[in-house]
Design a protein around this motif. Structure first.
Motif, PDB file in Angstrom:
ATOM      1  N   PHE A   5       0.826  -1.198   0.000  1.00 21.28           N
ATOM      2  CA  PHE A   5       0.000   0.000   0.000  1.00 21.28           C
ATOM      3  C   PHE A   5       0.865   1.254   0.000  1.00 21.28           C
ATOM      4  CE2 PHE A   5      -2.405   3.333   2.234  1.00 21.28           C
ATOM      5  CZ  PHE A   5      -3.466   3.446   1.349  1.00 21.28           C
ATOM      6  N   GLN A   6       1.916   1.281   0.829  1.00 18.83           N
ATOM      7  CA  GLN A   6       2.817   2.433   0.898  1.00 18.83           C
ATOM      8  C   GLN A   6       3.502   2.657  -0.440  1.00 18.83           C
ATOM      9  OE1 GLN A   6       3.056   4.617   3.319  1.00 18.83           O
ATOM     10  NE2 GLN A   6       4.636   5.818   2.315  1.00 18.83           N
ATOM     11  N   SER A   7       3.932   1.595  -1.089  1.00 26.60           N
ATOM     12  CA  SER A   7       4.588   1.699  -2.383  1.00 26.60           C
ATOM     13  C   SER A   7       3.631   2.260  -3.437  1.00 26.60           C
ATOM     14  CB  SER A   7       5.110   0.328  -2.818  1.00 26.60           C
ATOM     15  OG  SER A   7       5.698   0.410  -4.084  1.00 26.60           O
ATOM     16  N   ALA A   8       2.387   1.806  -3.423  1.00 29.93           N
ATOM     17  CA  ALA A   8       1.386   2.300  -4.373  1.00 29.93           C
ATOM     18  C   ALA A   8       1.101   3.777  -4.130  1.00 29.93           C
ATOM     19  CB  ALA A   8       0.107   1.477  -4.268  1.00 29.93           C
ATOM     20  N   LEU A   9       1.026   4.183  -2.875  1.00 31.53           N
ATOM     21  CA  LEU A   9       0.783   5.580  -2.529  1.00 31.53           C
ATOM     22  C   LEU A   9       1.943   6.455  -2.980  1.00 31.53           C
ATOM     23  CD1 LEU A   9      -1.130   7.560  -1.157  1.00 31.53           C
ATOM     24  CD2 LEU A   9       0.027   7.070   1.003  1.00 31.53           C
ATOM     25  N   GLU A  10       3.176   6.016  -2.736  1.00 32.08           N
ATOM     26  CA  GLU A  10       4.353   6.777  -3.158  1.00 32.08           C
ATOM     27  C   GLU A  10       4.397   6.916  -4.673  1.00 32.08           C
ATOM     28  OE1 GLU A  10       7.859   5.074  -1.385  1.00 32.08           O
ATOM     29  OE2 GLU A  10       7.100   5.443   0.640  1.00 32.08           O
ATOM     30  N   GLN A  11       3.989   5.877  -5.408  1.00 37.03           N
ATOM     31  CA  GLN A  11       3.969   5.909  -6.863  1.00 37.03           C
ATOM     32  C   GLN A  11       2.957   6.941  -7.371  1.00 37.03           C
ATOM     33  OE1 GLN A  11       6.134   4.524  -8.797  1.00 37.03           O
ATOM     34  NE2 GLN A  11       5.189   4.941 -10.765  1.00 37.03           N
ATOM     35  N   GLN A  12       1.849   7.130  -6.644  1.00 37.68           N
ATOM     36  CA  GLN A  12       0.858   8.133  -7.026  1.00 37.68           C
ATOM     37  C   GLN A  12       1.395   9.540  -6.808  1.00 37.68           C
ATOM     38  OE1 GLN A  12      -2.764   7.311  -4.922  1.00 37.68           O
ATOM     39  NE2 GLN A  12      -3.069   5.352  -5.955  1.00 37.68           N
ATOM     40  N   ILE A  13       2.177   9.740  -5.753  1.00 37.33           N
ATOM     41  CA  ILE A  13       2.753  11.056  -5.450  1.00 37.33           C
ATOM     42  C   ILE A  13       3.920  11.350  -6.370  1.00 37.33           C
ATOM     43  CG2 ILE A  13       3.963  12.408  -3.685  1.00 37.33           C
ATOM     44  CD1 ILE A  13       2.282  10.792  -1.602  1.00 37.33           C
ATOM     45  N   ASN A  14       4.821  10.370  -6.552  1.00 36.19           N
ATOM     46  CA  ASN A  14       6.003  10.533  -7.401  1.00 36.19           C
ATOM     47  C   ASN A  14       6.091   9.365  -8.381  1.00 36.19           C
ATOM     48  OD1 ASN A  14       8.432  10.932  -8.660  1.00 36.19           O
ATOM     49  ND2 ASN A  14       9.675  10.854  -6.814  1.00 36.19           N
ATOM     50  N   PRO A  15       5.396   9.476  -9.525  1.00 38.82           N
ATOM     51  CA  PRO A  15       5.470   8.393 -10.509  1.00 38.82           C
ATOM     52  C   PRO A  15       6.818   8.335 -11.223  1.00 38.82           C
ATOM     53  CG  PRO A  15       4.174  10.198 -11.369  1.00 38.82           C
ATOM     54  CD  PRO A  15       4.517  10.550  -9.948  1.00 38.82           C
ATOM     55  N   ASN A  16       7.713   9.266 -10.895  1.00 39.08           N
ATOM     56  CA  ASN A  16       9.021   9.357 -11.552  1.00 39.08           C
ATOM     57  C   ASN A  16      10.155   9.111 -10.565  1.00 39.08           C
ATOM     58  OD1 ASN A  16       7.844  10.356 -14.155  1.00 39.08           O
ATOM     59  ND2 ASN A  16       7.173  11.990 -12.777  1.00 39.08           N
ATOM     60  N   SER A  17       9.948   8.147  -9.664  1.00 35.20           N
ATOM     61  CA  SER A  17      11.004   7.861  -8.687  1.00 35.20           C
ATOM     62  C   SER A  17      12.254   7.321  -9.386  1.00 35.20           C
ATOM     63  CB  SER A  17      10.515   6.891  -7.625  1.00 35.20           C
ATOM     64  OG  SER A  17      10.104   5.686  -8.211  1.00 35.20           O
ATOM     65  N   GLU A  18      12.063   6.734 -10.543  1.00 36.85           N
ATOM     66  CA  GLU A  18      13.175   6.329 -11.408  1.00 36.85           C
ATOM     67  C   GLU A  18      12.845   6.847 -12.801  1.00 36.85           C
ATOM     68  OE1 GLU A  18      14.242   2.196 -11.125  1.00 36.85           O
ATOM     69  OE2 GLU A  18      13.849   2.173  -8.972  1.00 36.85           O
ATOM     70  N   PRO A  19      13.132   8.133 -13.062  1.00 41.80           N
ATOM     71  CA  PRO A  19      12.690   8.734 -14.319  1.00 41.80           C
ATOM     72  C   PRO A  19      13.257   8.024 -15.545  1.00 41.80           C
ATOM     73  CG  PRO A  19      14.172  10.214 -13.137  1.00 41.80           C
ATOM     74  CD  PRO A  19      13.905   9.051 -12.241  1.00 41.80           C
ATOM     75  N   GLU A  20      12.410   7.935 -16.563  1.00 39.75           N
ATOM     76  CA  GLU A  20      12.809   7.329 -17.833  1.00 39.75           C
ATOM     77  C   GLU A  20      13.696   8.322 -18.574  1.00 39.75           C
ATOM     78  OE1 GLU A  20      10.595   6.199 -22.007  1.00 39.75           O
ATOM     79  OE2 GLU A  20       9.416   6.169 -20.160  1.00 39.75           O
ATOM     80  N   TYR A  21      14.852   7.881 -19.034  1.00 36.96           N
ATOM     81  CA  TYR A  21      15.739   8.794 -19.747  1.00 36.96           C
ATOM     82  C   TYR A  21      16.443   8.080 -20.885  1.00 36.96           C
ATOM     83  CZ  TYR A  21      19.440   6.775 -16.788  1.00 36.96           C
ATOM     84  OH  TYR A  21      20.290   5.919 -16.152  1.00 36.96           O
ATOM     85  N   SER A  22      16.940   8.889 -21.835  1.00 39.16           N
ATOM     86  CA  SER A  22      17.626   8.353 -23.007  1.00 39.16           C
ATOM     87  C   SER A  22      18.386   9.490 -23.680  1.00 39.16           C
ATOM     88  CB  SER A  22      16.605   7.755 -23.987  1.00 39.16           C
ATOM     89  OG  SER A  22      15.733   8.774 -24.449  1.00 39.16           O
ATOM     90  N   LEU A  23      19.020   9.164 -24.791  1.00 40.46           N
ATOM     91  CA  LEU A  23      19.591  10.167 -25.685  1.00 40.46           C
ATOM     92  C   LEU A  23      18.709  10.191 -26.925  1.00 40.46           C
ATOM     93  CD1 LEU A  23      23.436   9.423 -25.529  1.00 40.46           C
ATOM     94  CD2 LEU A  23      22.186  11.247 -24.374  1.00 40.46           C
ATOM     95  N   ASN A  24      18.339  11.388 -27.386  1.00 39.74           N
ATOM     96  CA  ASN A  24      17.517  11.451 -28.590  1.00 39.74           C
ATOM     97  C   ASN A  24      18.403  11.324 -29.828  1.00 39.74           C
ATOM     98  OD1 ASN A  24      18.639  14.012 -29.057  1.00 39.74           O
ATOM     99  ND2 ASN A  24      16.785  15.115 -28.472  1.00 39.74           N
ATOM    100  N   ALA A  25      17.812  11.429 -31.018  1.00 39.51           N
ATOM    101  CA  ALA A  25      18.538  11.244 -32.272  1.00 39.51           C
ATOM    102  C   ALA A  25      19.662  12.261 -32.454  1.00 39.51           C
ATOM    103  CB  ALA A  25      17.567  11.318 -33.454  1.00 39.51           C
TER     104      ALA A  25
END
Length: 148
Positions: A5-25
């Motif tokens: 439950f705590q993990s689900a709640l934290e995900q709602q507050i911060n859905p970017n705890s591990e932000p998706e990143y890359s290099l573009n073209a």
């Protein structure tokens, strides 16, 4: 059960705890953020390589750091002033960030201030940092991109 439950709640507050990143073209660092349930962009990042949580705020002139977090980051005040906030005028203390990061985007020599009145555990990522990035929003997604 509490952990789930705590993990689900934290995900709602911060859905970017591990932000998706890359290099573009074009070889630019790029971070994709998802809106939280309240419609804000909250993400994990670092200041001086210490993990922090940012709330992106295009209405904030500078990066604004609650005093209790500034203490944890060992930030030094270099001057003081008054800032106009949503809660009225507050005394703030100028400081300087050598480095902050979100995903694979790194910013150096960023002006910031310490705000003793902020009780949040989130740092407002204001325009002193955001003006150095390109950003675009599509639906509930925000793309941050380093400038060339």
């Amino acid at each position: 059960m509490v952990f789930v439950f705590q993990s689900a709640l934290e995900q709602q507050i911060n859905p970017n705890s591990e932000p998706e990143y890359s290099l573009n073209a074009q070889g630019q660092a790029e971070v994709i953020l998802q809106q939280n349930r309240q419609g804000h962009y909250v993400t994990s990042g670092t200041i001086h390589e210490i993990p922090v949580t940012f709330l992106l705020d295009t209405g904030a002139t500078q990066v604004s750091i609650p005093a209790h977090i500034a203490d944890q980051l060992n930030l030094q005040a270099t001057g003081q002033g008054i800032a106009n906030t949503a809660n009225g005028q507050v005394r703030i203390y100028q400081t300087h960030l050598n480095q902050l990061s979100i995903g694979n985007i790194y910013l150096y020599d960023v002006d910031a201030h310490i705000n003793p009145g902020m009780k949040s555990d989130k740092i407002l990522l204001g325009m002193s940092a955001l003006k150095r990035l390109e950003f675009s929003q599509t639906g509930k997604q925000l793309i941050l991109r380093e400038r060339n």
